[in-house]
Motif scaffolding. Structure first.
Motif, PDB file in Angstrom:
ATOM      1  N   SER A 259       0.818  -1.203   0.000  1.00 41.50           N
ATOM      2  CA  SER A 259       0.000   0.000   0.000  1.00 41.50           C
ATOM      3  C   SER A 259       0.858   1.262   0.000  1.00 41.50           C
ATOM      4  O   SER A 259       0.645   2.179  -0.804  1.00 41.50           O
ATOM      5  N   TYR A 260       1.843   1.307   0.898  1.00 40.33           N
ATOM      6  CA  TYR A 260       2.726   2.477   0.954  1.00 40.33           C
ATOM      7  C   TYR A 260       3.566   2.611  -0.310  1.00 40.33           C
ATOM      8  O   TYR A 260       3.836   3.717  -0.771  1.00 40.33           O
ATOM      9  N   TYR A 261       3.969   1.481  -0.865  1.00 43.69           N
ATOM     10  CA  TYR A 261       4.739   1.547  -2.109  1.00 43.69           C
ATOM     11  C   TYR A 261       3.894   2.163  -3.225  1.00 43.69           C
ATOM     12  O   TYR A 261       4.381   2.998  -3.990  1.00 43.69           O
ATOM     13  N   GLU A 262       2.650   1.760  -3.330  1.00 52.07           N
ATOM     14  CA  GLU A 262       1.773   2.309  -4.372  1.00 52.07           C
ATOM     15  C   GLU A 262       1.566   3.813  -4.199  1.00 52.07           C
ATOM     16  O   GLU A 262       1.525   4.559  -5.174  1.00 52.07           O
ATOM     17  N   ILE A 263       1.465   4.252  -2.944  1.00 50.79           N
ATOM     18  CA  ILE A 263       1.343   5.691  -2.686  1.00 50.79           C
ATOM     19  C   ILE A 263       2.599   6.418  -3.148  1.00 50.79           C
ATOM     20  O   ILE A 263       2.523   7.455  -3.821  1.00 50.79           O
TER      21      ILE A 263
END
Length: 62
Positions: free
Chosen positions: A9-13
């Motif tokens: 999730s954080y990577y996609e952000i």
């Protein structure tokens, strides 16, 4: 959420925000860093400080 879901999730952000700066070959390194930060954060959340100012007097909540 488990660590893998949080990491993705954080990577996609990050990927969305810094699309022009992140290369595909850096994906695994970035995910590894995010994962490590999340694990450190989880570990630190298990401790509380007593009334002393010194941070090394942390005691487990268990």
């Amino acid at each position: 959420m488990n660590n893998k879901e949080i990491t993705n999730s954080y990577y996609e952000i990050l990927k969305t925000k810094y699309e022009n700066m992140i290369l595909d070959k850096e994906k695994d390194d970035i995910k590894n860093i995010i994962s490590n930060i999340n694990e450190i954060s989880d570990s630190l959340n298990k401790y509380t400080l007593d009334n002393s100012i010194q941070p090394f007097n942390a005691k487990p909540l268990e």
